[in-house]
Design a protein around this motif. Structure first.
Motif, PDB file in Angstrom:
ATOM      1  N   ASN A  40       0.867  -1.025  -0.036  1.00  0.00           N
ATOM      2  CA  ASN A  40      -0.107   0.137   0.136  1.00  0.00           C
ATOM      3  C   ASN A  40       0.667   1.398  -0.040  1.00  0.00           C
ATOM      4  OD1 ASN A  40      -3.372   0.000   0.556  1.00  0.00           O
ATOM      5  ND2 ASN A  40      -2.309  -2.054   0.911  1.00  0.00           N
ATOM      6  N   TYR A  41       1.949   1.090   0.709  1.00  0.00           N
ATOM      7  CA  TYR A  41       2.986   2.527   0.854  1.00  0.00           C
ATOM      8  C   TYR A  41       3.394   2.508  -0.678  1.00  0.00           C
ATOM      9  CZ  TYR A  41       3.071   2.647   5.672  1.00  0.00           C
ATOM     10  OH  TYR A  41       2.837   2.911   7.240  1.00  0.00           O
ATOM     11  N   PRO A 178     -10.566  10.791   7.253  1.00  0.00           N
ATOM     12  CA  PRO A 178      -9.008  10.746   7.334  1.00  0.00           C
ATOM     13  C   PRO A 178      -8.562   9.851   6.608  1.00  0.00           C
ATOM     14  CG  PRO A 178      -9.883  11.150   9.591  1.00  0.00           C
ATOM     15  CD  PRO A 178     -11.228  10.648   8.794  1.00  0.00           C
ATOM     16  N   PHE A 179      -8.977   8.634   6.302  1.00  0.00           N
ATOM     17  CA  PHE A 179      -8.473   7.793   5.558  1.00  0.00           C
ATOM     18  C   PHE A 179      -8.752   8.194   4.060  1.00  0.00           C
ATOM     19  CE2 PHE A 179      -9.516   4.849   9.129  1.00  0.00           C
ATOM     20  CZ  PHE A 179      -8.373   4.945   9.799  1.00  0.00           C
ATOM     21  N   HIS A 181      -8.571  11.310   2.741  1.00  0.00           N
ATOM     22  CA  HIS A 181      -7.800  12.437   2.544  1.00  0.00           C
ATOM     23  C   HIS A 181      -6.168  12.007   2.721  1.00  0.00           C
ATOM     24  CE1 HIS A 181     -11.106  15.114   1.996  1.00  0.00           C
ATOM     25  NE2 HIS A 181     -11.246  14.894   3.385  1.00  0.00           N
ATOM     26  N   TYR A 182      -5.892  11.017   3.633  1.00  0.00           N
ATOM     27  CA  TYR A 182      -4.620  10.580   3.767  1.00  0.00           C
ATOM     28  C   TYR A 182      -4.514   8.884   3.901  1.00  0.00           C
ATOM     29  CZ  TYR A 182      -4.527  15.290   5.676  1.00  0.00           C
ATOM     30  OH  TYR A 182      -4.921  16.712   6.008  1.00  0.00           O
ATOM     31  N   PHE A 184      -2.278   7.036   3.481  1.00  0.00           N
ATOM     32  CA  PHE A 184      -1.127   6.341   4.324  1.00  0.00           C
ATOM     33  C   PHE A 184      -1.570   5.799   5.653  1.00  0.00           C
ATOM     34  CE2 PHE A 184      -0.547  10.516   5.317  1.00  0.00           C
ATOM     35  CZ  PHE A 184      -0.193  10.540   6.618  1.00  0.00           C
ATOM     36  N   LEU A 185      -2.365   6.701   6.307  1.00  0.00           N
ATOM     37  CA  LEU A 185      -3.116   6.447   7.551  1.00  0.00           C
ATOM     38  C   LEU A 185      -3.404   5.095   7.856  1.00  0.00           C
ATOM     39  CD1 LEU A 185      -5.039   9.683   8.537  1.00  0.00           C
ATOM     40  CD2 LEU A 185      -2.896   8.724   9.524  1.00  0.00           C
ATOM     41  N   LEU A 186      -4.335   4.427   7.109  1.00  0.00           N
ATOM     42  CA  LEU A 186      -4.824   3.176   7.372  1.00  0.00           C
ATOM     43  C   LEU A 186      -3.709   2.161   7.453  1.00  0.00           C
ATOM     44  CD1 LEU A 186      -7.152   1.502   7.956  1.00  0.00           C
ATOM     45  CD2 LEU A 186      -7.454   0.915   5.484  1.00  0.00           C
ATOM     46  N   SER A 188      -0.759   2.618   8.063  1.00  0.00           N
ATOM     47  CA  SER A 188       0.203   2.830   9.121  1.00  0.00           C
ATOM     48  C   SER A 188      -0.556   2.447  10.558  1.00  0.00           C
ATOM     49  CB  SER A 188       0.395   4.272   9.411  1.00  0.00           C
ATOM     50  OG  SER A 188       1.089   4.790   7.956  1.00  0.00           O
ATOM     51  N   VAL A 189      -1.765   2.712  10.654  1.00  0.00           N
ATOM     52  CA  VAL A 189      -2.450   2.120  11.860  1.00  0.00           C
ATOM     53  C   VAL A 189      -2.537   0.813  11.989  1.00  0.00           C
ATOM     54  CG1 VAL A 189      -4.945   1.898  12.876  1.00  0.00           C
ATOM     55  CG2 VAL A 189      -4.319   4.228  11.907  1.00  0.00           C
TER      56      VAL A 189
END
Length: 219
Positions: A40-41, A178-179, A181-182, A184-186, A188-189
């Protein structure tokens, strides 16, 4: 299935192989998910959010049946030939395959046969029923603890992390913004969940009670 209960699967494998180190088993049951985070990254796999839910639209490189089996075979060869430990190699391979097999039960229909074919796809869709998902995952985690004969601290780890996962299971609509718009957050969590569950499961599965129990069983 969320990180804590994949980690609990390592307890099942450890119970049947008491002399094997626990940490590689914890890695094995989450190797597929670590690959998903990395892919994903890199943008090779991706998810979307629609109808107020997270959908894992494209994850054939990490979560297909073929990829799971291939990763298990490669892991077996590296550990068996490189480290001369066939028992650990078998246990590690079982852990890798367990992740995909369990996800087939909980995921939507997004687990492909291979990266080279878009059909057939599998998934019973339990994740779409948050309360049922929570009950089944909670029960599975406690069962793994019971089978392992873990101590009370380890049980509390499984209980607390399952409860902490509940808001994410129930999240929908604005909570998921937030997921969007960003992205990478998911991943990362999820990566954070993996690391923290490794730490706590490893720490509390190695209490004096569990070590002495495993030693007596080995004798």
């Amino acid at each position: 299935m969320y990180a804590i209960n994949h980690a609990a699967t390592a307890l099942l494998i450890k119970k049947n192989n008491p002399k094997l180190p626990l940490f590689p088993l914890l890695v094995s049951v989450q190797l597929v998910e670590v690959l998903w985070v990395f892919f994903n990254y890199m943008g090779w796999e991706y998810f979307s959010i629609s109808d107020g839910k997270v959908h894992l639209d494209f994850l054939p490189y990490s979560h297909s049946i073929f990829s799971g089996v291939a990763a298990a075979i490669l892991s077996f060869c590296i550990i068996s030939w490189g480290y001369k430990n066939k028992k650990l190699a078998i246990a590690f391979a079982v852990g890798v395959v367990s992740h995909v097999m369990i996800d087939v039960i909980f995921h939507e229909k997004d687990v492909q046969l291979s990266p080279f074919s878009s059909t057939p796809v599998w998934g019973l869709g339990i994740i779409d029923r948050p309360i049922l998902n929570f009950i089944l995952e909670f029960a599975y985690g406690v069962f793994c603890w019971w089978y392992f004969k873990g101590n009370r601290a380890l049980l509390w780890v499984i209980i607390i992390f399952n409860i902490l996962d509940l808001p994410m299971m129930l999240a929908h609509d604005d909570a998921l913004t937030p997921f969007i718009h960003y992205p990478f957050l998911l991943p990362s969590v999820i990566l954070f969940q993996i690391f923290i569950t490794w730490y706590f499961v490893y720490r509390y599965a190695h209490s004096k009670k569990n070590i002495s129990s495993s030693a007596s069983e080995a004798i």
